[in-house]
Design a protein around this motif. Structure first.
Motif, PDB file in Angstrom:
ATOM      1  N   PHE A   1     -21.035 -14.814 -18.933  1.00  0.00           N
ATOM      2  CA  PHE A   1     -19.739 -15.025 -18.286  1.00  0.00           C
ATOM      3  C   PHE A   1     -18.978 -13.700 -18.207  1.00  0.00           C
ATOM      4  CE2 PHE A   1     -20.219 -19.394 -20.339  1.00  0.00           C
ATOM      5  CZ  PHE A   1     -20.809 -19.928 -19.212  1.00  0.00           C
ATOM      6  N   GLN A   2     -17.830 -13.761 -17.517  1.00  0.00           N
ATOM      7  CA  GLN A   2     -17.063 -12.524 -17.283  1.00  0.00           C
ATOM      8  C   GLN A   2     -16.703 -11.770 -18.557  1.00  0.00           C
ATOM      9  OE1 GLN A   2     -13.669 -13.326 -14.741  1.00  0.00           O
ATOM     10  NE2 GLN A   2     -14.960 -14.364 -13.235  1.00  0.00           N
ATOM     11  N   GLY A   3     -16.211 -12.508 -19.567  1.00  0.00           N
ATOM     12  CA  GLY A   3     -15.806 -11.847 -20.817  1.00  0.00           C
ATOM     13  C   GLY A   3     -16.980 -11.126 -21.462  1.00  0.00           C
TER      14      GLY A   3
ATOM     15  N   GLY B   1     -20.677 -16.072 -13.543  1.00  0.00           N
ATOM     16  CA  GLY B   1     -21.530 -15.349 -14.473  1.00  0.00           C
ATOM     17  C   GLY B   1     -22.695 -14.700 -13.762  1.00  0.00           C
ATOM     18  N   TRP B   2     -23.556 -14.074 -14.548  1.00  0.00           N
ATOM     19  CA  TRP B   2     -24.699 -13.334 -14.033  1.00  0.00           C
ATOM     20  C   TRP B   2     -25.886 -13.666 -14.913  1.00  0.00           C
ATOM     21  CZ3 TRP B   2     -19.723 -11.743 -14.513  1.00  0.00           C
ATOM     22  CH2 TRP B   2     -19.085 -11.267 -13.367  1.00  0.00           C
ATOM     23  N   ASN B   3     -27.018 -13.975 -14.293  1.00  0.00           N
ATOM     24  CA  ASN B   3     -28.183 -14.441 -15.059  1.00  0.00           C
ATOM     25  C   ASN B   3     -29.252 -13.355 -15.166  1.00  0.00           C
ATOM     26  OD1 ASN B   3     -29.508 -16.572 -16.443  1.00  0.00           O
ATOM     27  ND2 ASN B   3     -30.822 -16.910 -14.656  1.00  0.00           N
ATOM     28  N   LEU B   4     -29.815 -13.203 -16.367  1.00  0.00           N
ATOM     29  CA  LEU B   4     -30.825 -12.170 -16.626  1.00  0.00           C
ATOM     30  C   LEU B   4     -31.898 -12.677 -17.583  1.00  0.00           C
ATOM     31  CD1 LEU B   4     -28.007  -9.692 -17.123  1.00  0.00           C
ATOM     32  CD2 LEU B   4     -30.018  -8.963 -15.821  1.00  0.00           C
ATOM     33  N   PRO B   5     -33.149 -12.233 -17.387  1.00  0.00           N
ATOM     34  CA  PRO B   5     -34.223 -12.619 -18.324  1.00  0.00           C
ATOM     35  C   PRO B   5     -34.035 -11.967 -19.699  1.00  0.00           C
ATOM     36  CG  PRO B   5     -35.120 -11.614 -16.302  1.00  0.00           C
ATOM     37  CD  PRO B   5     -33.641 -11.401 -16.275  1.00  0.00           C
ATOM     38  N   ASN B   6     -34.275 -12.738 -20.758  1.00  0.00           N
ATOM     39  CA  ASN B   6     -34.055 -12.222 -22.120  1.00  0.00           C
ATOM     40  C   ASN B   6     -34.926 -11.016 -22.464  1.00  0.00           C
ATOM     41  OD1 ASN B   6     -32.224 -14.277 -22.395  1.00  0.00           O
ATOM     42  ND2 ASN B   6     -33.109 -15.102 -24.286  1.00  0.00           N
ATOM     43  N   TRP B   7     -36.200 -11.023 -22.000  1.00  0.00           N
ATOM     44  CA  TRP B   7     -37.080  -9.888 -22.343  1.00  0.00           C
ATOM     45  C   TRP B   7     -36.522  -8.595 -21.752  1.00  0.00           C
ATOM     46  CZ3 TRP B   7     -39.046  -7.048 -18.397  1.00  0.00           C
ATOM     47  CH2 TRP B   7     -39.112  -7.660 -17.135  1.00  0.00           C
TER      48      TRP B   7
ATOM     49  N   PRO C   1      -6.740 -30.730 -13.326  1.00  0.00           N
ATOM     50  CA  PRO C   1      -6.498 -29.905 -14.526  1.00  0.00           C
ATOM     51  C   PRO C   1      -7.706 -29.864 -15.466  1.00  0.00           C
ATOM     52  CG  PRO C   1      -4.798 -31.615 -14.291  1.00  0.00           C
ATOM     53  CD  PRO C   1      -5.832 -31.877 -13.252  1.00  0.00           C
ATOM     54  N   VAL C   2      -8.448 -30.962 -15.533  1.00  0.00           N
ATOM     55  CA  VAL C   2      -9.627 -31.009 -16.397  1.00  0.00           C
ATOM     56  C   VAL C   2     -10.691 -30.062 -15.854  1.00  0.00           C
ATOM     57  CG1 VAL C   2     -11.482 -32.463 -17.323  1.00  0.00           C
ATOM     58  CG2 VAL C   2      -9.170 -33.389 -17.101  1.00  0.00           C
ATOM     59  N   ARG C   3     -10.882 -30.109 -14.548  1.00  0.00           N
ATOM     60  CA  ARG C   3     -11.854 -29.204 -13.908  1.00  0.00           C
ATOM     61  C   ARG C   3     -11.510 -27.753 -14.216  1.00  0.00           C
ATOM     62  NH1 ARG C   3     -14.724 -30.413  -9.308  1.00  0.00           N
ATOM     63  NH2 ARG C   3     -14.246 -28.382  -8.408  1.00  0.00           N
ATOM     64  N   LYS C   4     -10.223 -27.443 -14.055  1.00  0.00           N
ATOM     65  CA  LYS C   4      -9.787 -26.071 -14.240  1.00  0.00           C
ATOM     66  C   LYS C   4      -9.990 -25.648 -15.702  1.00  0.00           C
ATOM     67  CE  LYS C   4      -6.213 -22.996 -12.575  1.00  0.00           C
ATOM     68  NZ  LYS C   4      -5.615 -22.432 -13.782  1.00  0.00           N
ATOM     69  N   ALA C   5      -9.638 -26.542 -16.623  1.00  0.00           N
ATOM     70  CA  ALA C   5      -9.776 -26.226 -18.050  1.00  0.00           C
ATOM     71  C   ALA C   5     -11.250 -25.988 -18.394  1.00  0.00           C
ATOM     72  CB  ALA C   5      -9.211 -27.367 -18.892  1.00  0.00           C
ATOM     73  N   LEU C   6     -12.123 -26.848 -17.869  1.00  0.00           N
ATOM     74  CA  LEU C   6     -13.557 -26.700 -18.158  1.00  0.00           C
ATOM     75  C   LEU C   6     -14.080 -25.376 -17.615  1.00  0.00           C
ATOM     76  CD1 LEU C   6     -14.798 -30.317 -17.410  1.00  0.00           C
ATOM     77  CD2 LEU C   6     -14.930 -29.142 -19.614  1.00  0.00           C
ATOM     78  N   MET C   7     -13.623 -25.017 -16.422  1.00  0.00           N
ATOM     79  CA  MET C   7     -14.098 -23.772 -15.819  1.00  0.00           C
ATOM     80  C   MET C   7     -13.614 -22.576 -16.618  1.00  0.00           C
ATOM     81  SD  MET C   7     -14.076 -24.135 -11.706  1.00  0.00           S
ATOM     82  CE  MET C   7     -12.572 -25.000 -11.377  1.00  0.00           C
ATOM     83  N   GLU C   8     -12.358 -22.637 -17.056  1.00  0.00           N
ATOM     84  CA  GLU C   8     -11.823 -21.503 -17.813  1.00  0.00           C
ATOM     85  C   GLU C   8     -12.507 -21.378 -19.167  1.00  0.00           C
ATOM     86  OE1 GLU C   8      -7.657 -22.224 -17.685  1.00  0.00           O
ATOM     87  OE2 GLU C   8      -7.423 -21.154 -15.782  1.00  0.00           O
ATOM     88  N   MET C   9     -12.860 -22.541 -19.759  1.00  0.00           N
ATOM     89  CA  MET C   9     -13.595 -22.497 -21.027  1.00  0.00           C
ATOM     90  C   MET C   9     -14.926 -21.798 -20.828  1.00  0.00           C
ATOM     91  SD  MET C   9     -13.285 -25.937 -23.246  1.00  0.00           S
ATOM     92  CE  MET C   9     -14.624 -25.619 -24.382  1.00  0.00           C
ATOM     93  N   GLY C  10     -15.566 -22.111 -19.696  1.00  0.00           N
ATOM     94  CA  GLY C  10     -16.837 -21.481 -19.374  1.00  0.00           C
ATOM     95  C   GLY C  10     -16.683 -19.977 -19.253  1.00  0.00           C
ATOM     96  N   LEU C  11     -15.583 -19.561 -18.717  1.00  0.00           N
ATOM     97  CA  LEU C  11     -15.352 -18.133 -18.527  1.00  0.00           C
ATOM     98  C   LEU C  11     -14.919 -17.448 -19.814  1.00  0.00           C
ATOM     99  CD1 LEU C  11     -13.511 -18.108 -15.122  1.00  0.00           C
ATOM    100  CD2 LEU C  11     -15.805 -17.341 -15.617  1.00  0.00           C
TER     101      LEU C  11
END
Ligand SMILES: Cc1cc2nc3c(=O)[nH]c(=O)nc-3n(C[C@H](O)[C@H](O)[C@H](O)COP(=O)(O)OP(=O)(O)OC[C@H]3O[C@@H](n4cnc5c(N)ncnc54)[C@H](O)[C@@H]3O)c2cc1C
Length: 403
Positions: free
Chosen positions: A60-62, A115-121, A390-400
């Protein structure tokens, strides 16, 4: 008794050279702290070895900002697939077809992707390369944390090769069976679901348009996360959770049967799926440590918390631990590892971590549901929950990680 007994000192000893420990070492090293980082298992930095890690991580961004400050993100940027939309699909009807589809678009709350996805290896390869650039970091692969004695003013760490390291702070990033956690006398509560995940990559005809999709039916979610195109074809990383025996059966199916099973379980959202590369099975548990600190000692990442891979919480929570710890260290460098710093870390992180572990546990239990009546309830739940703005927004911000 070792004859050759080296005695060294550093600001920080980090046990663990997984993705978490390597990030932690780079972050503290880049901030000017001297770090000794140890791991008995040298990191596997390619995707062809028997023990390559074929999982991927969505940052995620953080987390991205944290890795940028650590001097790692520059090396990752070119390999990352952006995640613009998170889609939840319920396909829990009698037939495996989508019946409820909910989208979260990052553009609702930010002008950057989720967010941005990357392989662990690949993460390990680039992180190890970063550590080699930092003369503040002494990374010792092939050597483990063995034991420690702590006093109010410092800790003395014994390594498995007989080396002793005097330091101000010991960071346990040594995974779910953390030796540091045990040495600190901290218990952990573990929840077992009888689940495993089969992890693999697929190519498909339909483009993913940078959408990450969780398909719920029974046994746990089936999640497709965007990867960069492979051989000119759209490509996604898949995490498919099921009961343990079923995962082992799926992992070992002949390829064409596996492709068929995966395509059906995906509810056909991208057309036929074609597995590329290896399939790997991972155990799924929840775990949370009773505390995240002891004298001169802090736990981060899976040493402190393990969650099922839902909503890409695992490593992002781990980097959240490190962001907090590093902020405290930079605020008062003279207090590195003292009681005040660790009490603040405990207070800021532990309840937050417990809450998130509970949240992911609840999502996983809802997704496991096998009985049709419960699956119908889940579909209604997804419909209701994610429709409230508001629930959608809260969930998205938690993800971020914005809160
Ligand atoms: C299928 C799956 C998909 C996932 N997807 C995501 C995702 O999209 N986003 C996300 O944020 N998270 C995700 N996660 C979670 C993420 O992969 C983990 O949080 C992360 O890999 C754990 O890293 P870690 O460094 O804490 O632990 P580990 O990778 O287990 O590293 C611990 C290290 O400590 C070492 N060690 C052990 N004993 C000692 C010792 N005595 N001394 C020193 N070192 C020691 C080990 O050798 C190991 O290298 C996923 C997890 C799974 C299972």
């Amino acid at each position: 008794m070792s004859i050759h007994m080296e005695r060294i000192s550093a600001d920080i000893v980090i046990a663990g050279g997984g993705v978490a420990g390597l990030s932690c070492a780079a972050a503290f090293g880049a901030a000017g702290f001297s770090v000794v980082c140890v791991d008995p298992a040298p990191p596997v930095t390619d995707n062809t070895s028997a023990d390559s890690d074929h999982r991927t991580t969505a940052f995620f961004q953080g987390s991205r900002n944290f890795l940028a400050d650590a001097g790692i993100w520059d090396k990752l940027d070119a390999h990352a697939a952006p995640l613009q939309v998170m889609r939840i699909v319920d396909a829990g009807g009698v037939d495996p077809e989508p019946r409820v589809i909910k989208d979260f678009n990052a553009s609702d709350i930010s002008d950057l992707p989720f967010g941005w996805n990357l392989p662990n290896w690949l993460l390990r390869r680039e992180m190890v390369a970063r550590l080699a650039e930092l003369d503040t970091v002494d990374f010792r692969a092939g050597v483990g944390f063995k034991s420690m004695t702590t006093r109010e003013a410092e800790a003395l760490v014994m390594l498995t090769d007989g080396t002793q390291v005097r330091c101000k702070l010991v960071i346990g990033a040594d995974g779910r069976n953390s030796a540091v956690r045990q040495a600190a006398g901290i218990d952990a509560k573990t929840t077992r679901y009888g689940q495993k995940a089969v992890v693999f990559a697929v190519t498909h005809e339909a483009p993913h348009y940078n959408v990450s999709t969780e398909v719920h039916r029974s046994g746990g979610p089936f999640t497709l996360v965007p990867l960069p195109d492979q051989d000119g074809k759209p490509c996604s990383a898949v995490v498919w959770m099921e009961n343990g025996a079923e995962v082992l059966r799926l992992r070992d199916l002949p390829e064409d049967e596996f492709n068929k099973a995966a395509t059906e379980r995906s509810a056909g959202i991208y057309g036929p799926l074609q597995v590329v590369g290896k399939r790997q099975a991972w155990p799924i548990i929840s775990q949370v440590a009773d505390r995240m600190t002891a004298q001169r000692c802090a736990l981060v990442a899976e040493a402190a918390h393990v969650v099922p891979p839902i909503g890409a919480q695992g490593l992002n929570m781990s980097l959240g631990d490190m962001i907090c710890l590093l902020d405290l260290a930079k605020e008062r460098p003279d207090g590195l590892g003292d009681a005040q710093m660790l009490a603040t870390y405990e207070r800021r992180r532990h309840s937050e971590v417990v809450l998130r572990v509970k949240g992911v546990d609840a999502l996983n239990r809802a997704s496991i549901a096998g009985a049709q009546s419960i699956r119908d309830l889940r579909a209604k739940g997804i419909e209701a929950l994610y429709s409230v703005a508001p629930v959608r927004k809260a969930l998205m911000e938690m993800g971020l990680g914005a809160r």
